[in-house]
Design a protein around this motif. Sequence first.
Motif, mmCIF file in Angstrom:
data_model
loop_
_atom_site.group_PDB
_atom_site.id
_atom_site.type_symbol
_atom_site.label_atom_id
_atom_site.label_comp_id
_atom_site.label_asym_id
_atom_site.label_seq_id
_atom_site.Cartn_x
_atom_site.Cartn_y
_atom_site.Cartn_z
ATOM 1 N N VAL A 43 -41.188 38.777 -33.382
ATOM 2 C CA VAL A 43 -42.159 39.361 -34.084
ATOM 3 C C VAL A 43 -43.422 39.628 -33.442
ATOM 4 C CG1 VAL A 43 -43.135 36.851 -34.614
ATOM 5 C CG2 VAL A 43 -43.022 38.359 -36.474
ATOM 6 N N LYS A 44 -44.336 40.507 -34.066
ATOM 7 C CA LYS A 44 -45.486 40.676 -33.791
ATOM 8 C C LYS A 44 -46.552 40.468 -34.731
ATOM 9 C CE LYS A 44 -43.398 43.407 -30.559
ATOM 10 N NZ LYS A 44 -43.074 42.716 -29.314
ATOM 11 N N GLY A 45 -47.927 40.396 -34.033
ATOM 12 C CA GLY A 45 -48.919 39.947 -34.979
ATOM 13 C C GLY A 45 -49.142 38.289 -35.028
ATOM 14 N N VAL A 46 -48.584 37.598 -34.568
ATOM 15 C CA VAL A 46 -48.613 36.200 -34.361
ATOM 16 C C VAL A 46 -49.239 35.974 -33.022
ATOM 17 C CG1 VAL A 46 -47.617 33.929 -34.534
ATOM 18 C CG2 VAL A 46 -46.782 35.596 -35.847
ATOM 19 N N ALA A 47 -50.265 34.929 -33.001
ATOM 20 C CA ALA A 47 -51.187 34.533 -31.775
ATOM 21 C C ALA A 47 -50.133 34.284 -30.800
ATOM 22 C CB ALA A 47 -52.174 33.601 -32.080
ATOM 23 N N THR A 48 -50.421 34.609 -29.560
ATOM 24 C CA THR A 48 -49.364 34.094 -28.427
ATOM 25 C C THR A 48 -49.111 32.562 -28.457
ATOM 26 O OG1 THR A 48 -49.972 35.990 -27.206
ATOM 27 C CG2 THR A 48 -48.878 34.018 -25.944
ATOM 28 N N ASP A 49 -50.337 31.969 -28.626
ATOM 29 C CA ASP A 49 -50.359 30.230 -28.226
ATOM 30 C C ASP A 49 -49.539 29.670 -29.552
ATOM 31 O OD1 ASP A 49 -51.707 30.302 -26.081
ATOM 32 O OD2 ASP A 49 -53.578 29.232 -26.797
ATOM 33 N N ARG A 50 -49.602 30.307 -30.645
ATOM 34 C CA ARG A 50 -49.015 29.998 -31.803
ATOM 35 C C ARG A 50 -47.630 30.000 -31.766
ATOM 36 N NH1 ARG A 50 -51.323 31.022 -37.874
ATOM 37 N NH2 ARG A 50 -50.359 29.014 -38.859
ATOM 38 N N ARG A 51 -46.973 31.280 -31.212
ATOM 39 C CA ARG A 51 -45.595 31.604 -31.098
ATOM 40 C C ARG A 51 -45.220 30.839 -29.941
ATOM 41 N NH1 ARG A 51 -46.361 36.554 -29.965
ATOM 42 N NH2 ARG A 51 -45.590 36.663 -27.793
ATOM 43 N N LEU A 52 -45.552 30.747 -28.853
ATOM 44 C CA LEU A 52 -44.973 29.879 -27.883
ATOM 45 C C LEU A 52 -44.739 28.274 -27.928
ATOM 46 C CD1 LEU A 52 -47.120 31.332 -24.498
ATOM 47 C CD2 LEU A 52 -44.898 31.889 -25.275
ATOM 48 N N ALA A 53 -45.844 27.736 -28.831
ATOM 49 C CA ALA A 53 -45.679 26.417 -29.085
ATOM 50 C C ALA A 53 -44.469 26.284 -30.060
ATOM 51 C CB ALA A 53 -46.883 25.819 -29.816
ATOM 52 N N ALA A 54 -44.301 27.038 -31.196
ATOM 53 C CA ALA A 54 -43.161 26.950 -31.966
ATOM 54 C C ALA A 54 -42.009 27.159 -31.670
ATOM 55 C CB ALA A 54 -43.604 28.090 -33.304
ATOM 56 N N LEU A 55 -41.780 28.141 -30.701
ATOM 57 C CA LEU A 55 -40.649 28.305 -29.996
ATOM 58 C C LEU A 55 -40.158 27.252 -29.073
ATOM 59 C CD1 LEU A 55 -41.151 32.221 -28.989
ATOM 60 C CD2 LEU A 55 -39.400 31.108 -30.440
ATOM 61 N N SER A 56 -41.347 26.460 -28.526
ATOM 62 C CA SER A 56 -40.781 25.431 -27.681
ATOM 63 C C SER A 56 -40.135 24.193 -28.499
ATOM 64 C CB SER A 56 -42.005 24.862 -27.038
ATOM 65 O OG SER A 56 -41.688 23.710 -26.166
ATOM 66 N N GLU A 57 -40.846 23.884 -29.708
ATOM 67 C CA GLU A 57 -40.405 23.015 -30.424
ATOM 68 C C GLU A 57 -38.946 23.379 -31.117
ATOM 69 O OE1 GLU A 57 -41.854 20.036 -34.136
ATOM 70 O OE2 GLU A 57 -42.645 22.066 -34.154
ATOM 71 N N LEU A 58 -38.767 24.655 -31.401
ATOM 72 C CA LEU A 58 -37.543 25.128 -32.076
ATOM 73 C C LEU A 58 -36.459 24.887 -31.077
ATOM 74 C CD1 LEU A 58 -38.787 28.303 -34.078
ATOM 75 C CD2 LEU A 58 -37.983 26.295 -35.106
ATOM 76 N N TRP A 59 -36.691 25.207 -29.789
ATOM 77 C CA TRP A 59 -35.713 25.202 -28.815
ATOM 78 C C TRP A 59 -35.208 23.371 -28.814
ATOM 79 C CZ3 TRP A 59 -31.722 27.975 -27.224
ATOM 80 C CH2 TRP A 59 -32.058 29.325 -27.109
ATOM 81 N N LEU A 60 -36.286 22.773 -28.684
ATOM 82 C CA LEU A 60 -36.333 21.191 -28.560
ATOM 83 C C LEU A 60 -35.261 20.774 -29.823
ATOM 84 C CD1 LEU A 60 -36.928 18.789 -27.230
ATOM 85 C CD2 LEU A 60 -38.976 18.461 -28.538
ATOM 86 N N ALA A 61 -35.592 21.367 -30.775
ATOM 87 C CA ALA A 61 -34.731 21.085 -32.089
ATOM 88 C C ALA A 61 -33.460 21.075 -31.831
ATOM 89 C CB ALA A 61 -35.303 21.444 -33.300
ATOM 90 N N GLN A 62 -32.924 22.503 -31.359
ATOM 91 C CA GLN A 62 -31.852 22.930 -31.002
ATOM 92 C C GLN A 62 -31.018 22.105 -29.958
ATOM 93 O OE1 GLN A 62 -30.424 26.828 -30.633
ATOM 94 N NE2 GLN A 62 -32.330 27.774 -31.829
ATOM 95 N N ALA A 63 -31.706 21.677 -28.835
ATOM 96 C CA ALA A 63 -31.390 20.904 -27.751
ATOM 97 C C ALA A 63 -30.991 19.513 -28.181
ATOM 98 C CB ALA A 63 -32.012 20.910 -26.691
ATOM 99 N N GLN A 64 -31.745 18.927 -29.287
ATOM 100 C CA GLN A 64 -31.286 17.656 -29.685
ATOM 101 C C GLN A 64 -30.128 17.532 -30.572
ATOM 102 O OE1 GLN A 64 -35.312 16.750 -31.582
ATOM 103 N NE2 GLN A 64 -35.326 14.871 -30.008
ATOM 104 N N ALA A 65 -30.047 18.770 -31.223
ATOM 105 C CA ALA A 65 -28.891 18.809 -32.205
ATOM 106 C C ALA A 65 -27.465 19.167 -31.394
ATOM 107 C CB ALA A 65 -28.846 19.865 -33.157
#
Length: 649
Positions: free
Chosen positions: A90-112
Amino acid sequence: MRFLRPCFLVAWMAIAPLLLGGCSILSEFGPVVQIHTLTAEEAIELKRSDILTRGKLSDATTQTIRVAALDAQACAKPVSANCVEALVEVKGVATDRRLAALSELWLAQAQAMKPGSEQQAAWFETIRYAYAYLFLGDHTPGERAFEDRQTQVRDWYNYAVERAATAMFEFGQQTATQLPPQPQRNIAGWELHVDMRSARLPGSTAVPAELLPASSLSFRGLRSLYRRDGFGAELVAVMPDEPLTTAATRDGRPAVKRNQQPLPWSEMPAPSMTVLLHPDGDDLDSVLQTRTVRLTVHDPYVESAIMMRGQRVPLAANFTAGYGVWLARAKFKRQSLRSLLGREGGIDRPHVYLMQPYDPNRRVIVMLHGLASSPEAWVELANEILGDELLRQHYQLWQVYYPTNMPIALNHAMIRRTLKDTLAHFDPSGQSPASSDLVLVGHSMGGVIARLMVSSTDQSLVQLARDRGRLTLKQIERIAPMLSFEPFPHVSRAIFIAAPHRGTSVAGGCLGRWMAGFIHFPVTVLEELAHTLVPNAAASSHQSLGYIPNSVDNLDENDPFLRAAAGFPISTQVRYHSIVAQANPDVALVDSDDGLVPYRSSHLPGAQSEKVIISGHSVQQNASAILEIQRILKEDMTQQKEPLNSAVR
């Protein structure tokens, strides 16, 4: 008019659906934005809860998903990677915002996921995006110092590193390729480089038996848990068990191999460590594309911070977990009782435990426990010193574990030799700060031994050996270390806690005599003593030694050895302090006791300070006593180069 009314109704019926379908104001008859007042609890939870704390994505990540025009409900299901892939593109989302969200999404996947290579890859992805957010995003860590979001992402990184490191270790155990692995290996499609140069593991092997996440450990029996917030996973490396030399077995043979002389010291076999995983790359794009990661291990007692991407970053640390694991598993209570009674499984000589890897630049605090005790006696005091940043920077703890059934004179001589050998091993030249200005802390009988270590003898013990022991001059020469000694070198301060310097009537009373009757010496000790007195005698000559006073006998206020030792002068180069327990505050201090030791026995003239605490004999665990010891140690740091002051009574 009658004709117009039906026409009006028809027109209204045609227009109304258009108006109601295209205008939310007409459909809802209220404002677009509505206010809901949150309680303080709800507001804090909304800001700080995340996938780790409540098992749901954080509010900030959910908002990022919505802003990116993604389906929030679909993204909340960790089994699917579609949301992650879409958010990456996705384009147009601030870098910090996108990186932080991706880290949590991957963490959720790893836990599952179930343990395995896919989960390991998900941990690495969590680490990648958290690392990128922390060091390569739109802002530096310093600029985000007060942001809840940065704390969340740091926690995700630390947790993912903890899980990835322990999973690699467990996999290594199963495949007989334990850490430290080859400097380079492939894991879950990632190339892993291992750097153990900063790791300091005790014992004869560099491979832990267990690797425990400190965050998953909770302890009962400790008042406080001391740790440092920062970057990295807090782990405890539990080393293979290397038991001490124990007393003779029932058949009279030593419990270890014959002619095998064990080391007189060992480092605590559960050291704390901090582990980092660094994704490779020089900039954000290369870090987001890399499949290479570097694992580094750090000693939290040596490194409080490291340089990361040109910034000084504090390292996470846990100073209690390793100590707690060691005490919980050492089984000291049972062994110390066996030692007192001279039974199989006890110890027959002193041993020095280093509470952290030896540091030549930190001064040494030597701790001596009391009768029927062990290093467990110092559980609260040691934890408080390890947890005090200022004291931790200046001191290292050595705990002497010794068999408390032996005569005080013999234990004192053996402890002196054990400390001397330990110092000589770590500092052969004797020039490091660790070998100078030692601090002795002794409780109860340990306080009596500590006092002997800073005292000088006259001829009274030699005369006592002649009169009561019926020893020849030759034999007296052979046991000279027990009868003639000078202050132990380089001790600058001593703290005596509830120490019966002049004995106690309890030891000579019915209870003391009854207890003394159960105490026996290991065969190995008796044989060694007999051999010292009569070098060419048969192995069974120890039977002719006659009655040897044990430790309880020595603590009797009428014991000749203790009465003589009470008069030995303390070195003028040593500042010493007394901590006295008073069981009943209604009794005059001079007539009081702590249930075992009277004030007149624990009081020492000439002390730099004397602190009286309302407590029973185990006052070394009292919070007020610990605060007093901390005060003395901090005072000691400032007075090292000053001349001795006059005593404070």
